[in-house]
Motif scaffolding. Structure first.
Motif, PDB file in Angstrom:
ATOM      1  N   PRO A  57       0.807  -1.230   0.000  1.00  0.00           N
ATOM      2  CA  PRO A  57       0.000   0.000   0.000  1.00  0.00           C
ATOM      3  C   PRO A  57       0.837   1.276   0.000  1.00  0.00           C
ATOM      4  O   PRO A  57       0.408   2.283  -0.558  1.00  0.00           O
ATOM      5  N   VAL A  58       2.022   1.234   0.579  1.00  0.00           N
ATOM      6  CA  VAL A  58       2.850   2.435   0.627  1.00  0.00           C
ATOM      7  C   VAL A  58       3.224   2.917  -0.772  1.00  0.00           C
ATOM      8  O   VAL A  58       3.353   4.121  -1.010  1.00  0.00           O
ATOM      9  N   PHE A  59       3.376   1.996  -1.707  1.00  0.00           N
ATOM     10  CA  PHE A  59       3.761   2.363  -3.076  1.00  0.00           C
ATOM     11  C   PHE A  59       2.571   2.367  -4.046  1.00  0.00           C
ATOM     12  O   PHE A  59       2.752   2.647  -5.216  1.00  0.00           O
ATOM     13  N   ASN A  60       1.384   2.035  -3.564  1.00  0.00           N
ATOM     14  CA  ASN A  60       0.227   1.898  -4.444  1.00  0.00           C
ATOM     15  C   ASN A  60      -1.004   2.496  -3.761  1.00  0.00           C
ATOM     16  O   ASN A  60      -1.626   1.862  -2.911  1.00  0.00           O
ATOM     17  N   ASN A  61      -1.347   3.714  -4.147  1.00  0.00           N
ATOM     18  CA  ASN A  61      -2.528   4.371  -3.599  1.00  0.00           C
ATOM     19  C   ASN A  61      -3.712   4.083  -4.522  1.00  0.00           C
ATOM     20  O   ASN A  61      -3.894   4.741  -5.543  1.00  0.00           O
ATOM     21  N   THR A  62      -4.498   3.081  -4.152  1.00  0.00           N
ATOM     22  CA  THR A  62      -5.627   2.671  -4.991  1.00  0.00           C
ATOM     23  C   THR A  62      -6.730   3.730  -5.019  1.00  0.00           C
ATOM     24  O   THR A  62      -7.486   3.801  -5.986  1.00  0.00           O
ATOM     25  N   THR A  63      -6.803   4.570  -4.001  1.00  0.00           N
ATOM     26  CA  THR A  63      -7.827   5.613  -3.950  1.00  0.00           C
ATOM     27  C   THR A  63      -7.672   6.597  -5.107  1.00  0.00           C
ATOM     28  O   THR A  63      -8.667   7.046  -5.676  1.00  0.00           O
ATOM     29  N   ILE A  64      -6.436   6.913  -5.463  1.00  0.00           N
ATOM     30  CA  ILE A  64      -6.206   7.860  -6.561  1.00  0.00           C
ATOM     31  C   ILE A  64      -5.641   7.150  -7.798  1.00  0.00           C
ATOM     32  O   ILE A  64      -5.232   7.799  -8.753  1.00  0.00           O
ATOM     33  N   SER A  65      -5.611   5.832  -7.755  1.00  0.00           N
ATOM     34  CA  SER A  65      -5.117   5.007  -8.883  1.00  0.00           C
ATOM     35  C   SER A  65      -3.704   5.412  -9.317  1.00  0.00           C
ATOM     36  O   SER A  65      -3.422   5.582 -10.502  1.00  0.00           O
ATOM     37  N   ARG A  66      -2.826   5.557  -8.339  1.00  0.00           N
ATOM     38  CA  ARG A  66      -1.429   5.899  -8.625  1.00  0.00           C
ATOM     39  C   ARG A  66      -0.512   4.932  -7.883  1.00  0.00           C
ATOM     40  O   ARG A  66      -0.783   4.556  -6.758  1.00  0.00           O
ATOM     41  N   LYS A  67       0.587   4.560  -8.566  1.00  0.00           N
ATOM     42  CA  LYS A  67       1.590   3.733  -7.902  1.00  0.00           C
ATOM     43  C   LYS A  67       2.975   4.149  -8.356  1.00  0.00           C
ATOM     44  O   LYS A  67       3.148   4.705  -9.448  1.00  0.00           O
ATOM     45  N   LEU A  68       3.930   3.874  -7.487  1.00  0.00           N
ATOM     46  CA  LEU A  68       5.320   4.203  -7.775  1.00  0.00           C
ATOM     47  C   LEU A  68       5.904   3.118  -8.669  1.00  0.00           C
ATOM     48  O   LEU A  68       5.710   1.930  -8.420  1.00  0.00           O
ATOM     49  N   SER A  69       6.605   3.512  -9.721  1.00  0.00           N
ATOM     50  CA  SER A  69       7.211   2.542 -10.648  1.00  0.00           C
ATOM     51  C   SER A  69       8.383   1.836  -9.958  1.00  0.00           C
ATOM     52  O   SER A  69       8.955   2.354  -9.002  1.00  0.00           O
ATOM     53  N   PRO A  70       8.785   0.663 -10.466  1.00  0.00           N
ATOM     54  CA  PRO A  70       9.955  -0.023  -9.901  1.00  0.00           C
ATOM     55  C   PRO A  70      11.211   0.855  -9.918  1.00  0.00           C
ATOM     56  O   PRO A  70      11.980   0.850  -8.952  1.00  0.00           O
ATOM     57  N   ASP A  71      11.415   1.627 -10.984  1.00  0.00           N
ATOM     58  CA  ASP A  71      12.579   2.527 -11.038  1.00  0.00           C
ATOM     59  C   ASP A  71      12.502   3.597  -9.945  1.00  0.00           C
ATOM     60  O   ASP A  71      13.514   3.936  -9.320  1.00  0.00           O
ATOM     61  N   ALA A  72      11.304   4.121  -9.714  1.00  0.00           N
ATOM     62  CA  ALA A  72      11.130   5.135  -8.677  1.00  0.00           C
ATOM     63  C   ALA A  72      11.324   4.515  -7.287  1.00  0.00           C
ATOM     64  O   ALA A  72      11.918   5.149  -6.406  1.00  0.00           O
ATOM     65  N   ILE A  73      10.863   3.285  -7.097  1.00  0.00           N
ATOM     66  CA  ILE A  73      11.087   2.590  -5.823  1.00  0.00           C
ATOM     67  C   ILE A  73      12.583   2.432  -5.591  1.00  0.00           C
ATOM     68  O   ILE A  73      13.081   2.657  -4.483  1.00  0.00           O
ATOM     69  N   MET A  74      13.317   2.073  -6.649  1.00  0.00           N
ATOM     70  CA  MET A  74      14.779   1.949  -6.543  1.00  0.00           C
ATOM     71  C   MET A  74      15.411   3.291  -6.159  1.00  0.00           C
ATOM     72  O   MET A  74      16.358   3.330  -5.362  1.00  0.00           O
ATOM     73  N   THR A  75      14.899   4.375  -6.698  1.00  0.00           N
ATOM     74  CA  THR A  75      15.408   5.706  -6.366  1.00  0.00           C
ATOM     75  C   THR A  75      15.189   5.996  -4.880  1.00  0.00           C
ATOM     76  O   THR A  75      16.098   6.470  -4.189  1.00  0.00           O
ATOM     77  N   VAL A  76      14.004   5.699  -4.384  1.00  0.00           N
ATOM     78  CA  VAL A  76      13.688   5.925  -2.965  1.00  0.00           C
ATOM     79  C   VAL A  76      14.587   5.052  -2.086  1.00  0.00           C
ATOM     80  O   VAL A  76      15.156   5.519  -1.100  1.00  0.00           O
ATOM     81  N   LEU A  77      14.746   3.786  -2.453  1.00  0.00           N
ATOM     82  CA  LEU A  77      15.599   2.891  -1.667  1.00  0.00           C
ATOM     83  C   LEU A  77      17.058   3.350  -1.699  1.00  0.00           C
ATOM     84  O   LEU A  77      17.781   3.220  -0.704  1.00  0.00           O
ATOM     85  N   GLY A  78      17.482   3.917  -2.816  1.00  0.00           N
ATOM     86  CA  GLY A  78      18.833   4.470  -2.912  1.00  0.00           C
ATOM     87  C   GLY A  78      19.046   5.613  -1.934  1.00  0.00           C
ATOM     88  O   GLY A  78      20.123   5.748  -1.340  1.00  0.00           O
ATOM     89  N   VAL A  79      18.024   6.439  -1.756  1.00  0.00           N
ATOM     90  CA  VAL A  79      18.091   7.531  -0.778  1.00  0.00           C
ATOM     91  C   VAL A  79      18.219   6.938   0.625  1.00  0.00           C
ATOM     92  O   VAL A  79      19.038   7.389   1.431  1.00  0.00           O
ATOM     93  N   LEU A  80      17.438   5.916   0.924  1.00  0.00           N
ATOM     94  CA  LEU A  80      17.513   5.277   2.235  1.00  0.00           C
ATOM     95  C   LEU A  80      18.869   4.610   2.453  1.00  0.00           C
ATOM     96  O   LEU A  80      19.387   4.598   3.571  1.00  0.00           O
TER      97      LEU A  80
END
Length: 172
Positions: A57-80
């Motif tokens: 759910p953190v990467f997929n907001n079904t209420t607004i039909s938006r989700k973070l792409s795998p590349d964007a998830i990698m970017t966020v994890l890189g920051v962490l």
């Protein structure tokens, strides 16, 4: 597990697309860092598989039909990773440990637990540590092991292999 308090950005569709403007992107990634660490802490998530990220759910907001792409998830994890809050578990960087406390912080929390519970100069099991009612409750064995390795380097503990499990001796 507790409830996640979604920040206002979570309902803002552009939040799910990494922004091109450097200043905006920095603020966005800071917000993602805070959100992901809070989510992992409240939901006791310590491993994220990027290939299955859109199922969280953190990467997929079904209420607004938006989700973070795998590349964007990698970017966020890189920051962490840069802040010591994540590290890849494999060479392909598809599975990641996420630490809502850095390993140094986890090590200090574990050692304080040992002090507070009169466990210095004695042996206890990983189960005893993970059964605590505080921050350590339900800690992932892999994360606990890494935190205890930090304590070994500090010469504050020694990991022991016991019949049927693992234990640790804490030193004063």
């Amino acid at each position: 597990m507790g409830d996640v308090q979604w920040p206002w950005q979570y309902s803002f569709p552009p939040f799910f697309t990494i922004q091109p403007n450097a200043e905006t992107r920095q603020k966005q990634l800071d917000a993602w860092r805070t959100l992901l660490l809070d989510y992992c802490r409240t939901q006791k998530v310590s491993v994220i598989d990027v290939r299955e990220g859109d199922l969280l759910p953190v990467f997929n907001n079904t209420t607004i039909s938006r989700k973070l792409s795998p590349d964007a998830i990698m970017t966020v994890l890189g920051v962490l990773q840069k802040t010591g809050n994540a590290e890849p578990l494999d060479k392909t960087r598809t599975r990641w440990n996420v630490y809502w406390h850095t390993l140094d912080e986890w090590a200090s929390i574990v050692y304080k637990w040992a002090q507070d519970n009169a466990m210095l100069n004695t042996v206890c099991t990983f189960y005893e540590i993970a059964s605590d009612s505080g921050d350590l409750n339900g800690i992932d064995d892999g994360v606990l092991t890494k935190a205890l390795r930090v304590l070994e380097r500090r010469q504050q503990a020694e990991i022991l292999t016991l019949d049927g499990g693992s234990g640790v001796k804490f030193f004063s």
